[in-house]
Design a protein around this motif. Structure first.
Motif, short mmCIF file in Angstrom:
data_model
loop_
_atom_site.label_atom_id
_atom_site.label_comp_id
_atom_site.label_asym_id
_atom_site.label_seq_id
_atom_site.Cartn_x
_atom_site.Cartn_y
_atom_site.Cartn_z
N ILE A 53 -5.00 2.85 13.91
CA ILE A 53 -3.56 2.92 13.66
C ILE A 53 -2.81 3.35 14.91
O ILE A 53 -1.80 2.75 15.30
CB ILE A 53 -3.27 3.89 12.49
CG1 ILE A 53 -3.75 3.27 11.18
CG2 ILE A 53 -1.78 4.23 12.42
CD1 ILE A 53 -3.72 4.22 10.02
N SER A 92 -2.76 0.60 17.58
CA SER A 92 -2.24 -0.71 17.23
C SER A 92 -0.83 -0.90 17.76
O SER A 92 -0.34 -2.00 17.86
CB SER A 92 -2.24 -0.90 15.71
OG SER A 92 -1.37 0.04 15.10
N THR A 98 0.96 1.31 8.11
CA THR A 98 0.03 0.52 8.92
C THR A 98 -1.28 0.32 8.17
O THR A 98 -1.84 -0.78 8.18
CB THR A 98 -0.23 1.22 10.26
OG1 THR A 98 1.00 1.38 10.97
CG2 THR A 98 -1.19 0.41 11.12
#
Length: 245
Positions: free
Chosen positions: A15, A18, A74
């Motif tokens: 996460i 990203s 996310t």
């Protein structure tokens, strides 16, 4: 199988990494998470989609105050992409993830309610086993309520297993929810999920039509779930209601 700790660290690392780096951020910005030996082992061992799905749901439903809404969104996006696969969508039932997913339709955060409806719609699309689970767990009625603009009351689990789980709502919670309206964006996503649920699956369409009539909607009897023109007419009517809300 990778350890739960390793999977959680892997999800957190995924996460955080990203998002594209901010070029304006000062050099003193705190470093992102690094991967432990367990997390690296999870990568090298290739965590299964089932493990990633479980980790995502645990992350989304966690009460840890350090887990941000953005992080949960996310994780939800990752879950939605995973259940695009029919095999993964069918894993929701085997892993006992349908119940927490449907409970998220009543989350206090509208963005999480939207993502829950999106995931449901993706999981049941052209997938009779997942459509069957949605019907069995009362998900169609929930989507109808959301599509018509009702906020769902928060439900509390009263059992350990998905197959035997029941949910209860206090009178106070029910009254509070009855006075709230669902947001337009969430309503539209609920219509999408309902559309996916009823196409080519008669039991889901029958439940949806019955629920809509019970709520005062003018829905004809005997709509065929394989008649796309008739189904489109029903769904388009709900879309219009959501747009003008």
């Amino acid at each position: 199988m990778a350890s739960e700790k390793g999977l959680n660290e892997l999800l957190k690392w995924s996460i955080e990494n990203s998002a594209a780096p901010d070029p304006s951020a000062p050099e003193s910005t705190a470093p992102r998470s690094t991967l432990s030996a367990d997390a690296l082992a999870a990568i090298m061992g290739g965590p299964s989609d089932a493990e990633l799905m479980q980790a995502a749901v645990e992350h989304i439903t966690s009460s840890d105050p350090e887990i941000t809404l953005e992080s949960k969104l996310t994780a939800f996006d990752n879950l939605e992409q995973l259940v695009e696969s029919l095999d993964n969508a069918n894993l929701l039932s085997k892993l006992g993830l349908w119940t927490p997913l449907l409970e998220l339709l009543a989350h206090e955060e509208d963005q999480l309610r939207l993502m829950a409806a999106w995931c449901v719609g993706t999981a049941v699309q052209n997938n009779a086993p997942s459509q069957e689970r949605l019907v069995a767990l009362g998900g169609v009625e929930k989507l109808v309520a959301m599509a018509l603009g009702d906020r769902l009351p928060v439900e509390k689990r009263a059992g350990a297993g998905e197959e035997t789980t029941t949910t209860t709502t206090t009178e106070e919670e029910g009254a509070a929810a009855a006075g709230q309206e669902e947001s337009k964006d969430v309503r539209r996503k609920a219509v999408y999920a309902l559309s996916s649920a009823v196409r080519n699956y008669q039991p889901a369409l029958d439940v949806a039509a019955k629920e809509l009539r019970k709520r005062g909607e003018d829905v004809q009897e005997g709509i065929d779930a394989t008649d796309m023109d008739a189904v489109n007419g029903l769904i388009n009517g709900l879309k219009q209601k959501a747009l003008i809300a």
